[in-house]
Design a protein around this motif. Structure first.
Motif, PDB file in Angstrom:
ATOM      1  N   ILE A 213      15.884  -4.066  -1.868  1.00  0.00           N
ATOM      2  CA  ILE A 213      17.237  -3.877  -1.579  1.00  0.00           C
ATOM      3  C   ILE A 213      17.682  -2.609  -2.507  1.00  0.00           C
ATOM      4  N   ALA A 214      17.604  -2.704  -3.747  1.00  0.00           N
ATOM      5  CA  ALA A 214      17.845  -1.624  -4.852  1.00  0.00           C
ATOM      6  C   ALA A 214      16.997  -1.713  -6.044  1.00  0.00           C
ATOM      7  N   PHE A 215      16.704  -0.771  -6.720  1.00  0.00           N
ATOM      8  CA  PHE A 215      16.217  -1.052  -7.902  1.00  0.00           C
ATOM      9  C   PHE A 215      16.721   0.225  -8.801  1.00  0.00           C
ATOM     10  N   ASN A 216      16.523  -0.006 -10.077  1.00  0.00           N
ATOM     11  CA  ASN A 216      16.990   1.103 -11.247  1.00  0.00           C
ATOM     12  C   ASN A 216      15.807   0.918 -12.407  1.00  0.00           C
ATOM     13  N   ASP A 217      16.170   1.515 -13.545  1.00  0.00           N
ATOM     14  CA  ASP A 217      14.979   1.558 -14.401  1.00  0.00           C
ATOM     15  C   ASP A 217      14.662   0.099 -14.945  1.00  0.00           C
ATOM     16  N   GLU A 218      15.348  -0.778 -14.941  1.00  0.00           N
ATOM     17  CA  GLU A 218      15.515  -1.872 -15.558  1.00  0.00           C
ATOM     18  C   GLU A 218      15.284  -3.105 -14.595  1.00  0.00           C
ATOM     19  N   PHE A 219      15.788  -3.060 -13.289  1.00  0.00           N
ATOM     20  CA  PHE A 219      15.731  -4.220 -12.312  1.00  0.00           C
ATOM     21  C   PHE A 219      15.199  -3.916 -10.907  1.00  0.00           C
ATOM     22  N   LEU A 220      14.783  -4.790 -10.385  1.00  0.00           N
ATOM     23  CA  LEU A 220      14.504  -4.894  -9.034  1.00  0.00           C
ATOM     24  C   LEU A 220      15.244  -5.989  -8.307  1.00  0.00           C
ATOM     25  N   ALA A 221      15.734  -5.316  -6.875  1.00  0.00           N
ATOM     26  CA  ALA A 221      16.432  -6.356  -6.208  1.00  0.00           C
ATOM     27  C   ALA A 221      15.715  -6.454  -4.943  1.00  0.00           C
ATOM     28  N   PHE A 222      15.409  -7.461  -4.259  1.00  0.00           N
ATOM     29  CA  PHE A 222      14.721  -7.587  -2.958  1.00  0.00           C
ATOM     30  C   PHE A 222      14.487  -8.976  -2.341  1.00  0.00           C
ATOM     31  N   CYS A 223      14.348  -8.958  -0.949  1.00  0.00           N
ATOM     32  CA  CYS A 223      14.242 -10.213  -0.403  1.00  0.00           C
ATOM     33  C   CYS A 223      12.765 -10.692  -0.633  1.00  0.00           C
ATOM     34  N   PRO A 224      12.697 -11.896  -0.912  1.00  0.00           N
ATOM     35  CA  PRO A 224      11.465 -12.395  -1.382  1.00  0.00           C
ATOM     36  C   PRO A 224      10.595 -12.775  -0.073  1.00  0.00           C
ATOM     37  N   PHE A 225       9.288 -12.511  -0.128  1.00  0.00           N
ATOM     38  CA  PHE A 225       8.434 -12.508   1.073  1.00  0.00           C
ATOM     39  C   PHE A 225       8.407 -13.872   1.854  1.00  0.00           C
ATOM     40  N   ALA A 226       8.603 -15.022   0.908  1.00  0.00           N
ATOM     41  CA  ALA A 226       8.943 -16.247   1.771  1.00  0.00           C
ATOM     42  C   ALA A 226      10.096 -16.698   1.443  1.00  0.00           C
ATOM     43  N   SER A 227      11.267 -15.916   1.969  1.00  0.00           N
ATOM     44  CA  SER A 227      12.670 -16.323   1.622  1.00  0.00           C
ATOM     45  C   SER A 227      13.123 -17.692   2.505  1.00  0.00           C
ATOM     46  N   ARG A 228      13.745 -18.618   1.898  1.00  0.00           N
ATOM     47  CA  ARG A 228      14.158 -19.854   2.351  1.00  0.00           C
ATOM     48  C   ARG A 228      15.306 -19.634   3.214  1.00  0.00           C
ATOM     49  N   PHE A 229      16.191 -18.603   2.945  1.00  0.00           N
ATOM     50  CA  PHE A 229      17.435 -18.438   3.759  1.00  0.00           C
ATOM     51  C   PHE A 229      17.670 -16.947   4.164  1.00  0.00           C
ATOM     52  N   PRO A 230      18.432 -16.861   5.180  1.00  0.00           N
ATOM     53  CA  PRO A 230      18.603 -15.391   5.747  1.00  0.00           C
ATOM     54  C   PRO A 230      19.391 -14.652   4.543  1.00  0.00           C
ATOM     55  N   MET A 231      18.733 -13.539   4.140  1.00  0.00           N
ATOM     56  CA  MET A 231      19.510 -12.668   3.179  1.00  0.00           C
ATOM     57  C   MET A 231      19.244 -13.143   1.768  1.00  0.00           C
ATOM     58  N   GLU A 232      18.375 -14.156   1.444  1.00  0.00           N
ATOM     59  CA  GLU A 232      18.113 -14.406   0.336  1.00  0.00           C
ATOM     60  C   GLU A 232      17.516 -13.321  -0.781  1.00  0.00           C
ATOM     61  N   MET A 233      18.053 -13.234  -1.907  1.00  0.00           N
ATOM     62  CA  MET A 233      17.638 -12.209  -2.908  1.00  0.00           C
ATOM     63  C   MET A 233      17.212 -12.614  -4.048  1.00  0.00           C
ATOM     64  N   TRP A 234      16.206 -12.001  -4.869  1.00  0.00           N
ATOM     65  CA  TRP A 234      15.968 -11.997  -5.900  1.00  0.00           C
ATOM     66  C   TRP A 234      16.334 -10.790  -6.874  1.00  0.00           C
ATOM     67  N   ILE A 235      16.832 -11.064  -7.969  1.00  0.00           N
ATOM     68  CA  ILE A 235      17.082  -9.660  -9.085  1.00  0.00           C
ATOM     69  C   ILE A 235      16.253 -10.057 -10.061  1.00  0.00           C
ATOM     70  N   ILE A 236      15.124  -9.383 -10.429  1.00  0.00           N
ATOM     71  CA  ILE A 236      13.909  -9.425 -11.493  1.00  0.00           C
ATOM     72  C   ILE A 236      13.973  -8.410 -12.585  1.00  0.00           C
ATOM     73  N   SER A 237      13.835  -8.647 -13.519  1.00  0.00           N
ATOM     74  CA  SER A 237      13.937  -7.730 -14.979  1.00  0.00           C
ATOM     75  C   SER A 237      12.376  -7.123 -14.717  1.00  0.00           C
ATOM     76  N   ARG A 238      12.259  -5.796 -14.609  1.00  0.00           N
ATOM     77  CA  ARG A 238      10.935  -4.882 -14.749  1.00  0.00           C
ATOM     78  C   ARG A 238      10.464  -5.076 -16.097  1.00  0.00           C
ATOM     79  N   ARG A 239      11.166  -5.336 -17.059  1.00  0.00           N
ATOM     80  CA  ARG A 239      10.419  -5.764 -18.392  1.00  0.00           C
ATOM     81  C   ARG A 239      10.015  -6.981 -18.284  1.00  0.00           C
ATOM     82  N   HIS A 240       8.742  -7.364 -18.824  1.00  0.00           N
ATOM     83  CA  HIS A 240       8.318  -8.559 -18.864  1.00  0.00           C
ATOM     84  C   HIS A 240       8.909  -9.472 -20.098  1.00  0.00           C
ATOM     85  N   GLN A 241       9.965 -10.040 -19.789  1.00  0.00           N
ATOM     86  CA  GLN A 241      10.678 -11.005 -20.705  1.00  0.00           C
ATOM     87  C   GLN A 241      10.758 -12.350 -20.006  1.00  0.00           C
TER      88      GLN A 241
END
Length: 334
Positions: A213-241
């Motif tokens: 859906i979107a990304f920048n230097d620090e984060f990625l937003a996407f619809c997960p491969f096994a989405s439970r709900f329509p338009m479910e999205m995850w926002i995940i840090s691109r740093r390993h924290q």
């Protein structure tokens, strides 16, 4: 033909019901009139109707629990857990109980009753995230607490009892079973692959791009491969924290930006649907634990019914690839 997909983190199976596939626009809920701000305890001038604030970003020279604030944090008046006392446990045969010791707070995200988080000024959205982090770090010092759950309920169907934009946190004296299970899976993956599962998910999603859906230097937003709900999205840090508490100021700026973008796309794509925003983060004071914090956005566009409750498998009529396409078609205001 329907497809059964497995989420690599929870290992939960999801049925992508392509035979009854729907685009996200098919789920648009009917427009509901808002109640307005009459009698709202979160609006300026009503500060005495909430418990005393524990944190506020406010204008210089203004007093606590008075108008003049931008973000305000108060104990929940109807708290699920109570802050006083030590944690005591008891076992009676096969049953175990703990005293209901914990912390339940409300983050009032701004003085305007009708301003959606996505529509806040960027610097104000960052203030909300700074309030989240500050309370997280403060509660981390409480040795009684072992986990902090940050969440936002938007809309009555998602559990929001008040319209005024707000989020909540609950600190618990135990680590929830779902978090423990996630951590066990991630440790097993690390042991097998010598890699972080979430880092590999980030790499895989950026490589394919079909669910991004979107990304920048620090984060990625996407619809997960096994989405439970329509338009479910995850926002995940691109740093390993492992912990949200480790998020630095420059990261919060980019997190606010991508969170505002994804919520704005969701609002326009599905007519401001109800949703839950939840944080997944490492338990408190875990040192170098193997984990990778992230947010999940869970739109409430379908009903969880008997099959889901009986099997912990979800039926999603919208493949995440179609959901991502629809969300990316939204033209955002400059």
């Amino acid at each position: 033909m329907p497809e059964i997909r497995q989420d690599p983190v929870s290992q939960r199976w999801v049925i992508i019901a392509t035979e009854r596939a729907k685009r996200p626009s098919d789920f648009k809920p009917p427009h509901k009139e808002k109640k307005g701000n009459v009698g709202c305890p979160f609006c300026p001038g009503h500060e005495k109707e909430t418990p005393p604030e524990v944190l506020a970003f406010r204008d210089v020279g203004t007093e606590p629990d008075t108008p003049g604030w931008q973000v305000r944090v108060v104990p929940n008046k109807f708290a699920a857990l109570t802050a006083g006392g030590e944690v005591a446990g008891e076992r009676n045969g096969i049953y175990q109980t703990l005293s209901g010791t914990g912390v339940h707070e409300v983050i009032i995200e701004g003085p305007d009753h009708d301003t959606y988080f996505a529509d806040l000024a960027p610097e104000h959205a960052v203030l909300v995230l700074k309030a989240w982090r500050q309370r997280y770090l403060q509660l981390e010092r409480d040795e009684r607490m072992h986990y902090v759950q940050l969440f936002k309920n938007h809309g009555p169907t998602a559990g929001a009892s008040l319209e005024h934009p707000h989020s909540q946190l609950i600190a618990t004296p135990l680590v929830p079973a779902a978090v423990t299970a996630e951590m066990t899976r991630i440790r097993a993956y690390w042991k097998e692959k010598d890699k972080c599962l979430f880092c590999d998910i980030v790499d895989a999603e950026l490589k394919t791009g079909t669910r991004v859906i979107a990304f920048n230097d620090e984060f990625l937003a996407f619809c997960p491969f096994a989405s439970r709900f329509p338009m479910e999205m995850w926002i995940i840090s691109r740093r390993h924290q492992a912990s949200f508490g480790a998020c630095e100021d420059d990261q919060l700026v980019q997190l606010a930006a991508i969170l505002q973008e994804t919520l704005s796309r969701l609002k326009q794509a599905a007519n401001d649907p109800p949703f839950n925003l939840v944080l997944h983060t490492a338990p408190l004071r875990q040192g170098e634990v193997i984990y990778h914090w992230h947010f999940e956005i869970l739109p409430r566009l379908t009903i969880v019914a008997g099959f889901e409750w009986g099997t912990d498998m979800y039926i999603n009529p919208t493949p995440p690839e179609i959901a991502a396409q629809s969300l990316n078609e939204i033209s955002l205001k400059p």
